[in-house]
Design a protein around this motif. Structure first.
Motif, PDB file in Angstrom:
ATOM      1  N   LEU A  94       1.469   7.743 -12.483  1.00 25.06           N
ATOM      2  CA  LEU A  94       2.510   6.839 -12.260  1.00 25.06           C
ATOM      3  C   LEU A  94       2.251   5.466 -11.408  1.00 25.06           C
ATOM      4  CD1 LEU A  94       5.742   6.846 -12.053  1.00 25.06           C
ATOM      5  CD2 LEU A  94       5.595   8.105 -10.034  1.00 25.06           C
ATOM      6  N   ILE A  95       1.201   5.964 -10.450  1.00 26.16           N
ATOM      7  CA  ILE A  95       0.868   4.882  -9.853  1.00 26.16           C
ATOM      8  C   ILE A  95       0.065   3.727 -10.513  1.00 26.16           C
ATOM      9  CG2 ILE A  95      -0.826   4.333  -7.902  1.00 26.16           C
ATOM     10  CD1 ILE A  95      -0.045   6.903  -6.381  1.00 26.16           C
ATOM     11  N   SER A  96      -0.995   4.196 -11.239  1.00 28.27           N
ATOM     12  CA  SER A  96      -1.601   3.201 -12.146  1.00 28.27           C
ATOM     13  C   SER A  96      -0.797   2.519 -13.249  1.00 28.27           C
ATOM     14  CB  SER A  96      -2.958   3.957 -12.978  1.00 28.27           C
ATOM     15  OG  SER A  96      -2.486   5.013 -13.691  1.00 28.27           O
ATOM     16  N   THR A  97      -0.117   3.089 -13.932  1.00 27.40           N
ATOM     17  CA  THR A  97       0.777   2.480 -15.137  1.00 27.40           C
ATOM     18  C   THR A  97       2.018   2.073 -14.861  1.00 27.40           C
ATOM     19  OG1 THR A  97      -0.087   4.556 -16.389  1.00 27.40           O
ATOM     20  CG2 THR A  97       1.556   3.105 -17.361  1.00 27.40           C
ATOM     21  N   TYR A  98       2.773   2.583 -13.681  1.00 28.11           N
ATOM     22  CA  TYR A  98       4.008   2.016 -13.363  1.00 28.11           C
ATOM     23  C   TYR A  98       4.077   1.555 -12.020  1.00 28.11           C
ATOM     24  CZ  TYR A  98       4.983   4.535 -17.683  1.00 28.11           C
ATOM     25  OH  TYR A  98       4.651   4.970 -18.614  1.00 28.11           O
ATOM     26  N   SER A  99       3.179   0.911 -11.571  1.00 25.26           N
ATOM     27  CA  SER A  99       3.019   0.626 -10.126  1.00 25.26           C
ATOM     28  C   SER A  99       4.085  -0.258  -9.460  1.00 25.26           C
ATOM     29  CB  SER A  99       1.631  -0.069  -9.917  1.00 25.26           C
ATOM     30  OG  SER A  99       1.709  -1.361 -10.598  1.00 25.26           O
ATOM     31  N   ASN A 100       5.057  -1.015 -10.364  1.00 26.65           N
ATOM     32  CA  ASN A 100       6.119  -1.680  -9.736  1.00 26.65           C
ATOM     33  C   ASN A 100       7.512  -1.044  -9.682  1.00 26.65           C
ATOM     34  OD1 ASN A 100       6.223  -1.786 -12.486  1.00 26.65           O
ATOM     35  ND2 ASN A 100       6.552  -3.845 -12.770  1.00 26.65           N
ATOM     36  N   THR A 101       7.415   0.178  -9.710  1.00 22.29           N
ATOM     37  CA  THR A 101       8.845   0.911  -9.845  1.00 22.29           C
ATOM     38  C   THR A 101       8.938   1.613  -8.504  1.00 22.29           C
ATOM     39  OG1 THR A 101       7.719   3.115 -10.719  1.00 22.29           O
ATOM     40  CG2 THR A 101       8.517   1.366 -12.277  1.00 22.29           C
ATOM     41  N   GLU A 102      10.108   1.852  -8.522  1.00 20.20           N
ATOM     42  CA  GLU A 102      10.689   2.435  -6.902  1.00 20.20           C
ATOM     43  C   GLU A 102      10.109   4.053  -6.903  1.00 20.20           C
ATOM     44  OE1 GLU A 102      14.137   3.737  -9.564  1.00 20.20           O
ATOM     45  OE2 GLU A 102      12.695   1.946  -9.425  1.00 20.20           O
ATOM     46  N   TYR A 103       9.557   4.620  -7.858  1.00 20.83           N
ATOM     47  CA  TYR A 103       9.057   5.921  -7.969  1.00 20.83           C
ATOM     48  C   TYR A 103       7.646   6.193  -7.240  1.00 20.83           C
ATOM     49  CZ  TYR A 103      12.852   6.331 -11.148  1.00 20.83           C
ATOM     50  OH  TYR A 103      14.072   6.211 -11.902  1.00 20.83           O
ATOM     51  N   VAL A 104       7.104   4.833  -7.251  1.00 23.27           N
ATOM     52  CA  VAL A 104       5.638   4.730  -6.602  1.00 23.27           C
ATOM     53  C   VAL A 104       5.642   5.129  -5.079  1.00 23.27           C
ATOM     54  CG1 VAL A 104       3.610   3.643  -6.501  1.00 23.27           C
ATOM     55  CG2 VAL A 104       4.712   3.496  -8.419  1.00 23.27           C
ATOM     56  N   LYS A 105       6.537   4.641  -4.226  1.00 23.12           N
ATOM     57  CA  LYS A 105       6.235   4.701  -3.006  1.00 23.12           C
ATOM     58  C   LYS A 105       6.137   6.314  -2.355  1.00 23.12           C
ATOM     59  CE  LYS A 105      11.514   4.977  -1.974  1.00 23.12           C
ATOM     60  NZ  LYS A 105      12.460   4.182  -1.494  1.00 23.12           N
ATOM     61  N   ASP A 106       6.692   7.058  -2.858  1.00 23.38           N
ATOM     62  CA  ASP A 106       6.315   8.659  -2.435  1.00 23.38           C
ATOM     63  C   ASP A 106       5.259   9.246  -2.977  1.00 23.38           C
ATOM     64  OD1 ASP A 106       8.539   8.597  -0.590  1.00 23.38           O
ATOM     65  OD2 ASP A 106      10.054   9.259  -2.233  1.00 23.38           O
ATOM     66  N   ALA A 107       4.710   8.545  -4.074  1.00 23.40           N
ATOM     67  CA  ALA A 107       3.596   9.362  -4.716  1.00 23.40           C
ATOM     68  C   ALA A 107       2.291   9.423  -4.074  1.00 23.40           C
ATOM     69  CB  ALA A 107       3.467   8.836  -6.009  1.00 23.40           C
ATOM     70  N   GLN A 108       2.003   8.538  -3.164  1.00 25.41           N
ATOM     71  CA  GLN A 108       0.845   8.597  -2.502  1.00 25.41           C
ATOM     72  C   GLN A 108       0.795   9.593  -1.292  1.00 25.41           C
ATOM     73  OE1 GLN A 108      -2.239   7.014  -3.599  1.00 25.41           O
ATOM     74  NE2 GLN A 108      -2.845   8.479  -2.052  1.00 25.41           N
ATOM     75  N   SER A 109       1.885   9.691  -0.718  1.00 30.96           N
ATOM     76  CA  SER A 109       2.208  10.502   0.151  1.00 30.96           C
ATOM     77  C   SER A 109       2.199  11.966  -0.235  1.00 30.96           C
ATOM     78  CB  SER A 109       3.284  10.190   1.170  1.00 30.96           C
ATOM     79  OG  SER A 109       4.585  10.601   0.147  1.00 30.96           O
ATOM     80  N   ARG A 110       2.701  12.208  -1.337  1.00 29.86           N
ATOM     81  CA  ARG A 110       2.757  13.712  -1.713  1.00 29.86           C
ATOM     82  C   ARG A 110       1.098  13.792  -2.369  1.00 29.86           C
ATOM     83  NH1 ARG A 110       8.537  13.979  -4.143  1.00 29.86           N
ATOM     84  NH2 ARG A 110       9.412  14.071  -2.160  1.00 29.86           N
ATOM     85  N   ILE A 111       0.521  12.852  -2.780  1.00 28.69           N
ATOM     86  CA  ILE A 111      -0.708  13.406  -3.307  1.00 28.69           C
ATOM     87  C   ILE A 111      -1.534  13.519  -2.079  1.00 28.69           C
ATOM     88  CG2 ILE A 111      -3.089  12.068  -3.869  1.00 28.69           C
ATOM     89  CD1 ILE A 111      -1.272  10.469  -6.108  1.00 28.69           C
ATOM     90  N   ASN A 112      -1.598  12.909  -0.878  1.00 30.79           N
ATOM     91  CA  ASN A 112      -2.022  13.148   0.150  1.00 30.79           C
ATOM     92  C   ASN A 112      -1.921  14.584   0.780  1.00 30.79           C
ATOM     93  OD1 ASN A 112      -3.472  10.780   0.343  1.00 30.79           O
ATOM     94  ND2 ASN A 112      -1.905   9.809   1.671  1.00 30.79           N
ATOM     95  N   LEU A 113      -0.493  15.240   0.786  1.00 30.15           N
ATOM     96  CA  LEU A 113      -0.066  16.272   1.085  1.00 30.15           C
ATOM     97  C   LEU A 113      -0.682  17.463   0.241  1.00 30.15           C
ATOM     98  CD1 LEU A 113       1.987  17.849   2.763  1.00 30.15           C
ATOM     99  CD2 LEU A 113       3.614  17.752   0.820  1.00 30.15           C
ATOM    100  N   ILE A 114      -0.787  17.147  -1.146  1.00 31.95           N
ATOM    101  CA  ILE A 114      -1.296  17.991  -1.942  1.00 31.95           C
ATOM    102  C   ILE A 114      -2.931  18.401  -1.717  1.00 31.95           C
ATOM    103  CG2 ILE A 114      -1.635  18.911  -4.343  1.00 31.95           C
ATOM    104  CD1 ILE A 114       0.744  17.309  -4.950  1.00 31.95           C
ATOM    105  N   ASN A 115      -3.446  17.182  -1.618  1.00 39.62           N
ATOM    106  CA  ASN A 115      -4.958  17.080  -1.347  1.00 39.62           C
ATOM    107  C   ASN A 115      -5.280  17.931  -0.044  1.00 39.62           C
ATOM    108  OD1 ASN A 115      -6.250  15.804  -3.723  1.00 39.62           O
ATOM    109  ND2 ASN A 115      -5.785  14.068  -2.623  1.00 39.62           N
ATOM    110  N   ASP A 116      -4.271  17.623   0.972  1.00 42.08           N
ATOM    111  CA  ASP A 116      -4.551  18.394   2.162  1.00 42.08           C
ATOM    112  C   ASP A 116      -4.273  20.058   1.926  1.00 42.08           C
ATOM    113  OD1 ASP A 116      -4.725  18.441   5.099  1.00 42.08           O
ATOM    114  OD2 ASP A 116      -2.554  19.429   5.103  1.00 42.08           O
TER     115      ASP A 116
END
Length: 173
Positions: A94-116
């Motif tokens: 989602l981040i790499s392909t659709y970086s200009n959509t409103e769905y991206v803003k929470d994606a990185q924080s969720r990735i960080n949460l899962i990685n934690d």
């Protein structure tokens, strides 16, 4: 939901090539998501994405795939986190392909949460090996964790466990 699913199935079966059939298919996946059937909704969204690669709202579909996997995560890190690995995969898409959509803003924080959570699980497993006196496995796990460790507060404890595991292994030799 039952009545809506029946009507959507009727649209898809009676008019499979109509403009509304595609929307009906997506709505069925949305219904599964709304019913909190996240495993089934993830499968439905993935199937939709595979059959409709040029759909105009594909960013929404990829977001819902990742959300479906994210919502399958347990509350604690000592359980199966394979859904988190899948969620990261789709969040990154989602981040790499659709970086200009409103769905991206929470994606990185969720990735960080899962990685934690994944990092805590690895530490939990290494600690288990250490407590059960399997020092070779514990040392190996701790060394792997140090390479990718993000939580710097854990670094001194992990390094101490590596040294202690090495000492215990030398005693047994």
């Amino acid at each position: 939901y039952i009545q809506a699913t029946e009507k959507l199935n009727a649209i898809r079966s009676q008019y499979p090539y109509s403009f509304y059939a595609t929307g009906a298919e997506l709505m069925q996946a949305d219904i599964l998501f709304s019913q909190e059937n996240y495993a089934e909704s993830a499968a439905a969204y993935i199937l939709f994405r595979d059959f409709h690669p040029k759909y105009e709202q594909l960013s929404y579909v990829v977001f819902r795939i990742s959300e479906s996997f994210f919502r399958q995560l347990p509350d604690t890190y000592d359980r199966d986190l394979s859904a988190g690995v899948e969620a990261i995969k789709y969040y990154e898409e989602l981040i790499s392909t659709y970086s200009n959509t409103e769905y991206v803003k929470d994606a990185q924080s969720r990735i960080n949460l899962i990685n934690d959570m994944l990092e805590k699980k690895e530490i939990y497993i290494a600690d288990f090996y250490f407590k059960t006196n399997d020092y070779f496995a514990a040392k190996s796990r701790y060394e792997d964790i140090l390479v990718v460790l993000k939580n710097e507060k854990e670094r001194p404890r992990i390094m101490a466990r590596i040294v202690e595991s090495e000492e215990q292994l030398n005693k047994t030799k």
